[in-house]
Design an enzyme around this catalytic site. Structure first.
Site, PDB file in Angstrom:
ATOM      1  N   GLU A 290       0.856  -1.189   0.000  1.00 15.36           N
ATOM      2  CA  GLU A 290       0.000   0.000   0.000  1.00 15.36           C
ATOM      3  C   GLU A 290       0.883   1.227   0.000  1.00 15.36           C
ATOM      4  O   GLU A 290       2.010   1.181   0.501  1.00 15.36           O
ATOM      5  CB  GLU A 290      -0.855   0.031   1.284  1.00 15.36           C
ATOM      6  CG  GLU A 290      -1.905  -1.037   1.359  1.00 15.36           C
ATOM      7  CD  GLU A 290      -2.618  -1.038   2.728  1.00 15.36           C
ATOM      8  OE1 GLU A 290      -2.243  -0.260   3.627  1.00 15.36           O
ATOM      9  OE2 GLU A 290      -3.540  -1.849   2.872  1.00 15.36           O
ATOM     10  N   LYS A 292       2.483   4.406   1.363  1.00 13.88           N
ATOM     11  CA  LYS A 292       2.713   4.890   2.728  1.00 13.88           C
ATOM     12  C   LYS A 292       2.552   6.403   2.682  1.00 13.88           C
ATOM     13  O   LYS A 292       3.452   7.118   2.243  1.00 13.88           O
ATOM     14  CB  LYS A 292       4.112   4.500   3.212  1.00 13.88           C
ATOM     15  CG  LYS A 292       4.350   4.886   4.652  1.00 13.88           C
ATOM     16  CD  LYS A 292       5.712   4.439   5.126  1.00 13.88           C
ATOM     17  CE  LYS A 292       5.880   4.691   6.605  1.00 13.88           C
ATOM     18  NZ  LYS A 292       5.461   6.009   7.052  1.00 13.88           N
ATOM     19  N   ARG A 297      -1.337   9.724  11.496  1.00 15.83           N
ATOM     20  CA  ARG A 297      -2.240   8.592  11.713  1.00 15.83           C
ATOM     21  C   ARG A 297      -3.539   9.069  12.352  1.00 15.83           C
ATOM     22  O   ARG A 297      -3.511   9.900  13.267  1.00 15.83           O
ATOM     23  CB  ARG A 297      -1.573   7.584  12.644  1.00 15.83           C
ATOM     24  CG  ARG A 297      -2.345   6.295  12.782  1.00 15.83           C
ATOM     25  CD  ARG A 297      -1.477   5.181  12.411  1.00 15.83           C
ATOM     26  NE  ARG A 297      -2.069   3.870  12.457  1.00 15.83           N
ATOM     27  CZ  ARG A 297      -1.341   2.771  12.604  1.00 15.83           C
ATOM     28  NH1 ARG A 297      -0.044   2.845  12.761  1.00 15.83           N
ATOM     29  NH2 ARG A 297      -1.910   1.590  12.577  1.00 15.83           N
ATOM     30  N   ARG A 313      -2.048   8.732  16.894  1.00 14.39           N
ATOM     31  CA  ARG A 313      -1.233   7.541  17.124  1.00 14.39           C
ATOM     32  C   ARG A 313      -1.056   7.278  18.615  1.00 14.39           C
ATOM     33  O   ARG A 313      -0.882   6.156  19.042  1.00 14.39           O
ATOM     34  CB  ARG A 313       0.117   7.814  16.465  1.00 14.39           C
ATOM     35  CG  ARG A 313       1.113   6.726  16.536  1.00 14.39           C
ATOM     36  CD  ARG A 313       2.406   7.292  15.997  1.00 14.39           C
ATOM     37  NE  ARG A 313       3.406   6.263  15.887  1.00 14.39           N
ATOM     38  CZ  ARG A 313       4.059   5.737  16.911  1.00 14.39           C
ATOM     39  NH1 ARG A 313       3.802   6.157  18.133  1.00 14.39           N
ATOM     40  NH2 ARG A 313       4.956   4.810  16.708  1.00 14.39           N
ATOM     41  N   GLU A 345      -4.835   7.413   7.457  1.00 16.83           N
ATOM     42  CA  GLU A 345      -3.832   8.479   7.504  1.00 16.83           C
ATOM     43  C   GLU A 345      -4.497   9.761   7.005  1.00 16.83           C
ATOM     44  O   GLU A 345      -5.139   9.761   5.949  1.00 16.83           O
ATOM     45  CB  GLU A 345      -2.645   8.093   6.596  1.00 16.83           C
ATOM     46  CG  GLU A 345      -1.451   9.000   6.692  1.00 16.83           C
ATOM     47  CD  GLU A 345      -0.481   8.663   7.842  1.00 16.83           C
ATOM     48  OE1 GLU A 345      -0.805   7.847   8.730  1.00 16.83           O
ATOM     49  OE2 GLU A 345       0.611   9.259   7.837  1.00 16.83           O
ATOM     50  N   GLU A 444       5.653   8.502   1.080  1.00 13.49           N
ATOM     51  CA  GLU A 444       7.002   8.223   1.591  1.00 13.49           C
ATOM     52  C   GLU A 444       7.565   6.911   1.090  1.00 13.49           C
ATOM     53  O   GLU A 444       8.731   6.623   1.289  1.00 13.49           O
ATOM     54  CB  GLU A 444       6.923   8.088   3.105  1.00 13.49           C
ATOM     55  CG  GLU A 444       6.824   9.364   3.875  1.00 13.49           C
ATOM     56  CD  GLU A 444       6.961   9.063   5.360  1.00 13.49           C
ATOM     57  OE1 GLU A 444       6.143   8.279   5.884  1.00 13.49           O
ATOM     58  OE2 GLU A 444       7.879   9.591   5.978  1.00 13.49           O
ATOM     59  N   LYS A 469       7.698  -1.563   6.520  1.00 15.31           N
ATOM     60  CA  LYS A 469       7.712  -0.277   5.824  1.00 15.31           C
ATOM     61  C   LYS A 469       8.939  -0.193   4.938  1.00 15.31           C
ATOM     62  O   LYS A 469      10.027  -0.632   5.329  1.00 15.31           O
ATOM     63  CB  LYS A 469       7.616   0.898   6.797  1.00 15.31           C
ATOM     64  CG  LYS A 469       8.531   0.853   7.984  1.00 15.31           C
ATOM     65  CD  LYS A 469       8.201   1.961   8.977  1.00 15.31           C
ATOM     66  CE  LYS A 469       9.039   1.842  10.223  1.00 15.31           C
ATOM     67  NZ  LYS A 469       8.700   2.752  11.295  1.00 15.31           N
TER      68      LYS A 469
END
Ligand code: ATP
Length: 637
Positions: A290, A292, A297, A313, A345, A444, A469
């Site tokens: 997916e 990022k 968050r 978060r 997000e 990112e 990640k």
């Protein structure tokens, strides 16, 4: 020791049943805990104390637990301890009749205001014996202090602190002041408190049954696992403690489940350095990539009554920061969706072009009391998970099923709401293309997640190997950035004399409750940024280094109260005789960052959420492994 006839349960003098729990009993437990660094001993002392509370004054267990973790309520309520040093110094001086100068001088010598308060109070002549403090009375006063606001709040706080100190005896002033500072400094991690509550409940549930050593050990282990897992789904002692008292360990799961309105601790990802590493980890498994997104968050809760709340978060209530999101959301919910928890997000977006903007833009938004009509930085929500739907937690379903439910119950609204862009392609080329595309689209990099297997359920509060990640910028460095706490600074030279020229950073070890130093950083700052950091940090300067910092050989010119978290990149990690980060995990020496570079302020992270020594050791070991693989290849060539 638990198995050895429960002798340990009688180490303390109990109080009368149904009487309030004496604060002195809690403090003697703290003192026992302070005297050891062995986790098992700490847990045992606390279990003994909780067991006594459960037997004699069960209604007070909740407040007792809160005082042990030094909080007054769940995170999302936002009532915090943490009174400034100068207020505490004044309160101690006024309450004990000593001069402020003497208090400051003692603090310089001792490095612990709690100790100074205790010494000042214990050398003060007292005319009569004060009425003993209780856990309830201290909890009530601390709550009162945290609630003070508005005019003359400083004087009001000092007044209440003085009244608390005036009735405190022996070790009590030390812990009252440390509670108010926001840190007990007895190396009592919240995890340990949870385990001790679980163990004490197991012992209560056992009653007079005789268990073998093995049976007791396995019941204790299972009890602790159940309590930890329930708490990560429903992180509210207000719910978990009464349920434990009423239904015991065996009934806990049934009574405490994810509930809209109570934010759960989010699942986190492990860093990776290369697509090859992703493929190695997910070999033979179905996974998905997916985008990022580079935002913040946002956990979105809708309760059955239609109330929508947004949590960060860190479980802070951000509903007042995002009134526009709350207005936008009903427009993307399909019929037949009454309650839900979304993991998503929030990303700044330029609606005219639909371009995504970097996190820096989002951070320009005010944090509180934003009026929807004043919003300038518009936000689009990208949903990537559905954790609860129409009265049912979905955490134990696999990601594919959760994702299907997400797609069925919500729909995209351009510029306001979308699903995280995903690709289920699994070859190196497909992942590389998707990674490049994500970066072009303002992200990112990628999040790579296990899609369809037993291991693809949602793991609250865990940094899981089932979520990886892959950050484009960091592929050449150590695979990830670090979130570190600024604990000290060095005076600037030349152009930088009016500001700090470099800073000392630390990671946070929740086991020892200590900040471990990791590097000195002076790169990546514009002149403006240095000025801003100076303005923020100046107010956090303290005369003496706090005792919860493990400095190693680092000797900055000034020390700070650890408060500010920065994101930092580094070229690599190396073993260090100077710094203390991750000492003992890889080697006796600590680990430090080489060529650290400032990226941004992380005001969505508390100091306790900064990178842990285990993560640093993990990255060091992966770097060493990659180097040795690279080395072998070169030798083979
Ligand atoms: P960490 O503690 O893992 O370092 P962090 O807050 O510093 O967390 P990152 O390391 O950048 O963040 O990576 C995880 C974060 O990425 C998530 O917390 C979430 O905010 C964000 N994110 C963006 N897109 C996604 C996605 N598709 N799935 C999950 N998280 C995403």
């Amino acid at each position: 020791e638990l198995a050895a006839g429960d002798a340990f349960l009688c180490k303390q003098t109990p109080w009368q049943a149904d009487e309030p729990v004496p604060y002195a009993a809690l403090i003697s437990t703290f003192t026992l805990i302070e005297s050891t660094s062995k986790r098992i001993e700490i847990t045992t002392h606390l279990t003994a104390f909780f067991f006594m509370v459960i037997r004699l004054s069960p209604k007070e267990l909740l407040k007792t637990v809160y005082l042990c973790i030094n909080r007054l309520c769940p995170d999302y309520v936002g009532l915090e301890l943490g009174v400034g040093e100068s207020i505490l110094e004044k309160a101690i001086a006024e309450s004990t009749g000593r001069s402020l100068a003497k208090i400051k001088a003692d603090l310089k010598k001792e490095g612990d205001l709690g100790l100074v308060a205790m010494m000042s109070r214990n050398t003060q002549p007292t005319m009569f014996k004060p009425k003993p403090l209780t856990v309830s009375s201290v909890f009530a006063k601390l709550t009162e202090i945290a609630r003070v606001s508005g005019n003359a709040s400083q004087a009001k706080k000092i007044g209440i602190i003085k009244s608390l100190l005036a009735t405190s005896v022996e070790m009590e002033p030390k812990f009252i002041i440390r509670s108010l500072e926001g840190k007990l400094r007895i190396r009592l991690a919240e995890r340990t408190v949870l385990v001790a509550v679980a163990w004490a409940t197991v012992l209560r549930d056992r009653g007079s049954k005789k268990w073998s050593k093995e049976k007791l050990a396995s019941e204790l282990e299972e009890g602790a696992n159940i309590v930890k897992s329930v708490y990560s789904e429903l992180p509210s002692y207000d719910c978990v403690i009464p349920a434990l008292l009423d239904c015991g360990i065996s009934g806990l799961r049934e009574h405490c489940k994810l509930t809209p309105g109570i934010p759960l601790k989010p699942m986190l990802a492990k860093p990776t350095k290369a697509i090859g590493e992703v493929l190695d980890r997910f070999e033979g498994k179905t996974f998905t990539c997916e985008y990022k997104y580079d935002g913040e968050r946002a956990q979105i809760h809708q309760s059955e009554d239609g109330t929508i709340k947004i949590f960060s978060r860190n479980s802070e209530d951000m509903s007042l920061k995002y009134p526009d999101l709350i207005d936008q959301l009903p427009g993307c919910i399909n019929e037949g969706t009454s309650s839900f928890v979304l993991d998503a997000e929030a990303v700044a977006i330029e609606r005219a072009t639909m371009n995504l903007l970097p996190f820096q833009e989002l951070s320009r938004r005010k944090r509180k009391d934003v009026r929807a009509e004043d919003v300038q930085v518009t936000v689009c929500l990208f949903a990537f998970d559905l954790l609860y739907l129409n009265g049912e937690p979905l955490l134990h379903k696999d990601l594919l099923s959760r994702r299907q439910l997400l797609y069925q119950h919500f729909h995209p609204v351009p510029g306001e709401f979308d699903f995280a862009n995903s690709s289920d392609g699994s070859s190196t080329e497909e992942i590389q293309t998707f990674l490049d595309q994500s970066v072009k689209d303002g992200c990112e990099g990628l999040m790579v997640k296990m899609l369809q297997s037993d291991a693809s359920y949602y793991e609250p509060s865990r940094r899981s190997v089932n979520w990886l990640k892959l950050k484009k910028d960091y592929l050449t460095g150590v695979g990830d950035s670090f979130d570190l706490v600024v604990v000290g600074a060095y005076h600037g030279h030349g152009k930088r004399t009016a500001v700090y020229g470099a800073f000392l950073l630390a990671c946070y070890d929740s086991d020892s409750e200590q900040f471990q130093t990791i590097c000195k950083i002076g790169t990546g700052f514009t002149d403006d940024a240095l000025l801003q950091h100076h303005n923020t940090l100046k107010g956090l300067e303290v005369d003496v280094m706090r005792s919860d910092i493990a400095p190693g050989q680092a000797k900055p010119d000034v020390w700070f109260t650890p408060t500010v978290v920065w994101e930092v990149l580094a070229a690599d990690l190396s073993l260090s005789p100077v710094y203390t980060a991750a000492q003992g995990l890889v080697e006796e020496r600590g680990i430090s960052l080489r060529f650290p570079r400032f990226i941004r302020v992380r005001d969505d992270k508390a100091p306790e959420d900064s990178t842990s020594p285990e993560q640093i050791a993990d990255m060091y070991e992966r770097q060493a492994l990659a180097q040795s693989k690279g080395g072998k290849k070169r030798r083979g060539d």
